[in-house]
Design a protein around this motif. Structure first.
Motif, PDB file in Angstrom:
ATOM      1  N   VAL A   3       0.844  -1.186   0.000  1.00 39.79           N
ATOM      2  CA  VAL A   3       0.000   0.000   0.000  1.00 39.79           C
ATOM      3  C   VAL A   3       0.888   1.247   0.000  1.00 39.79           C
ATOM      4  N   SER A   4       0.415   2.318  -0.658  1.00 43.14           N
ATOM      5  CA  SER A   4       1.174   3.563  -0.695  1.00 43.14           C
ATOM      6  C   SER A   4       1.197   4.203   0.687  1.00 43.14           C
ATOM      7  N   LEU A   5       2.167   5.065   0.903  1.00 42.30           N
ATOM      8  CA  LEU A   5       2.290   5.744   2.192  1.00 42.30           C
ATOM      9  C   LEU A   5       1.041   6.579   2.485  1.00 42.30           C
ATOM     10  N   ALA A   6       0.561   7.298   1.484  1.00 46.48           N
ATOM     11  CA  ALA A   6      -0.620   8.144   1.683  1.00 46.48           C
ATOM     12  C   ALA A   6      -1.858   7.313   2.001  1.00 46.48           C
ATOM     13  N   LEU A  47      10.084   6.776   4.307  1.00 45.25           N
ATOM     14  CA  LEU A  47       9.465   7.812   3.466  1.00 45.25           C
ATOM     15  C   LEU A  47       9.718   7.605   1.981  1.00 45.25           C
ATOM     16  N   MET A  48      10.086   6.373   1.598  1.00 41.90           N
ATOM     17  CA  MET A  48      10.382   6.086   0.197  1.00 41.90           C
ATOM     18  C   MET A  48       9.114   5.643  -0.518  1.00 41.90           C
ATOM     19  N   ASP A  49       8.517   6.568  -1.238  1.00 43.12           N
ATOM     20  CA  ASP A  49       7.291   6.305  -1.983  1.00 43.12           C
ATOM     21  C   ASP A  49       7.335   7.172  -3.227  1.00 43.12           C
ATOM     22  N   ALA A  96       1.407  14.031   1.003  1.00 47.72           N
ATOM     23  CA  ALA A  96      -0.026  13.782   1.224  1.00 47.72           C
ATOM     24  C   ALA A  96      -0.250  12.977   2.499  1.00 47.72           C
ATOM     25  N   ALA A  97       0.603  11.995   2.749  1.00 49.26           N
ATOM     26  CA  ALA A  97       0.468  11.169   3.957  1.00 49.26           C
ATOM     27  C   ALA A  97       0.609  12.013   5.214  1.00 49.26           C
ATOM     28  N   LEU A  98       1.602  12.887   5.248  1.00 47.36           N
ATOM     29  CA  LEU A  98       1.822  13.693   6.438  1.00 47.36           C
ATOM     30  C   LEU A  98       0.719  14.731   6.632  1.00 47.36           C
ATOM     31  N   ARG A  99       0.124  15.192   5.542  1.00 50.01           N
ATOM     32  CA  ARG A  99      -0.990  16.142   5.677  1.00 50.01           C
ATOM     33  C   ARG A  99      -2.184  15.487   6.369  1.00 50.01           C
ATOM     34  N   TYR A 100      -2.408  14.204   6.126  1.00 48.42           N
ATOM     35  CA  TYR A 100      -3.488  13.502   6.828  1.00 48.42           C
ATOM     36  C   TYR A 100      -3.253  13.539   8.334  1.00 48.42           C
ATOM     37  N   LEU A 101      -1.999  13.360   8.757  1.00 44.13           N
ATOM     38  CA  LEU A 101      -1.699  13.363  10.190  1.00 44.13           C
ATOM     39  C   LEU A 101      -1.835  14.762  10.779  1.00 44.13           C
ATOM     40  N   VAL A 102      -1.441  15.779  10.024  1.00 47.73           N
ATOM     41  CA  VAL A 102      -1.589  17.155  10.505  1.00 47.73           C
ATOM     42  C   VAL A 102      -3.057  17.457  10.796  1.00 47.73           C
ATOM     43  N   LEU A 157      20.142  -2.090 -11.024  1.00 46.82           N
ATOM     44  CA  LEU A 157      19.335  -1.834  -9.836  1.00 46.82           C
ATOM     45  C   LEU A 157      17.892  -2.241 -10.102  1.00 46.82           C
ATOM     46  N   VAL A 158      17.300  -2.941  -9.136  1.00 45.88           N
ATOM     47  CA  VAL A 158      15.912  -3.387  -9.250  1.00 45.88           C
ATOM     48  C   VAL A 158      15.133  -2.830  -8.065  1.00 45.88           C
ATOM     49  N   ASP A 159      14.075  -2.075  -8.363  1.00 44.70           N
ATOM     50  CA  ASP A 159      13.222  -1.529  -7.321  1.00 44.70           C
ATOM     51  C   ASP A 159      12.481  -2.679  -6.634  1.00 44.70           C
ATOM     52  N   CYS A 160      12.653  -2.805  -5.317  1.00 45.73           N
ATOM     53  CA  CYS A 160      12.067  -3.942  -4.597  1.00 45.73           C
ATOM     54  C   CYS A 160      10.551  -3.837  -4.484  1.00 45.73           C
ATOM     55  N   GLU A 161       9.976  -2.671  -4.776  1.00 44.05           N
ATOM     56  CA  GLU A 161       8.540  -2.500  -4.610  1.00 44.05           C
ATOM     57  C   GLU A 161       7.767  -2.628  -5.912  1.00 44.05           C
ATOM     58  N   ASP A 162       8.310  -2.119  -7.025  1.00 46.80           N
ATOM     59  CA  ASP A 162       7.577  -2.237  -8.300  1.00 46.80           C
ATOM     60  C   ASP A 162       8.393  -2.894  -9.402  1.00 46.80           C
ATOM     61  N   GLN A 163       9.594  -3.372  -9.064  1.00 49.06           N
ATOM     62  CA  GLN A 163      10.458  -4.128  -9.977  1.00 49.06           C
ATOM     63  C   GLN A 163      11.007  -3.303 -11.142  1.00 49.06           C
TER      64      GLN A 163
END
Length: 297
Positions: free
Chosen positions: A164-167, A189-191, A197-203, A230-236
């Motif tokens: 799931v995305s951070l936001a 915070l790697m997204d 957007a994620a931090l604004r929800y917490l604010v 290099l291979v991105d471990c989240e989206d390949q």
């Protein structure tokens, strides 16, 4: 639970240090049960706080009859109320958190266990969740020293497999939980969609927000060279690069700009930001850095 797994998160020396600490909230909040901390909100207890004039509907038992006899005025005595603190820890369990030795996720678990232990021994309400939980999949509400084992079980069950995305993960957390108090987000915070957007929800929650930005030492100071794929471990996603001194210098400059940008984003919105790496002992993080930032005392 195996003893080795327990000690990997909370060793006896660390627990002895944590016994002398407590979590601090800078905001006024309403707990659901009586706790061990003094609230800024006035209520009923044995510790006097202030006086005010009587108004219709006040409990007559709070009237100061001695003052009434001397001043011929109805004066109510106010007392400090003791409340429980709502303490939430939200952990990023995405694949990128599985990087490093120890992994960033393992380090996040150790930090969450230390903070949660302080909350439990102080009779605060402790909730530990991961970003991948659904809106209805609430984490257990833990309270009291007897809940330490349940907390460790919850942490040890987390794996770096959530996509799931951070936001979206933070949005779900905010929909699940409405209590006031402290929210600690532990993430790298790697997204690719960004962290803003994620931090604004917490604010918007109007709680004390602490952003624990966890990176591995390998990410801060990579020891690589030559031709690499290099291979991105989240989206390949894949990229072929040739590592050179100028490329490493540009990488470190970009990483520094990223962390400084996150820190500035948080400070401008009243959130507390802390950058830590996986080689920094949690006991040092707790006793030095988090004390200076006011999360523990």
């Amino acid at each position: 639970m195996p003893t080795a797994e327990i000690q990997s998160l909370l060793d006896p020396q660390l627990m002895s240090q944590l016994e002398r600490m407590e979590l601090v909230s800078r905001k006024i909040f309403r707990g659901r049960m009586k706790g061990e901390r003094r609230s800024k909100r006035k209520g009923q207890s044995v510790e006097f706080a202030d006086f005010r004039n009587y108004v219709a509907g006040d409990d007559l038992r709070t009237l100061d009859w001695n003052l009434y006899a001397r001043l011929d005025k109805l004066i109510v005595k106010l007392f400090l109320e003791e409340e429980d603190l709502h303490f939430y820890t939200l952990i990023d369990s995405s694949p990128s958190m599985g990087f490093g030795d120890p992994t960033k996720l393992q380090y996040a678990k150790q930090l969450a266990a230390a903070l949660g232990f302080i909350g439990l021994i102080r009779s605060d309400r402790v909730v530990i969740e991961s970003l991948g939980q659904t809106v209805r999949q609430r984490g257990p509400v833990l309270r009291g020293r007897r809940s330490v084992w349940r907390m460790l079980d919850t942490l040890n069950a987390m794996e770096p497999t959530e996509t799931v995305s951070l936001a979206e993960g933070v949005k779900r957390f905010c929909l699940r939980n409405q209590g006031k108090g402290i929210v600690v987000l532990i993430s790298d915070l790697m997204d690719k969609e960004g962290y803003e957007a994620a931090l604004r929800y917490l604010v918007a929650r109007r709680v004390d927000v602490y952003v624990m930005h966890i990176l591995s030492q390998e990410e801060i100071d990579p020891d690589v060279k030559g031709d690499l794929k290099l291979v991105d471990c989240e989206d390949q996603d894949m990229a072929e690069i040739t590592v050179s001194a100028p490329l490493l210098a540009r990488y470190k400059k970009t990483l520094d700009a990223f962390t400084r940008g996150a820190q500035d984003f948080c400070s401008r919105r009243g959130m507390h930001y802390l950058l830590a790496h996986n080689q920094l002992p949690v006991k040092d993080l707790m006793s030095n850095y988090l004390r200076r930032r006011g999360l523990v005392r």
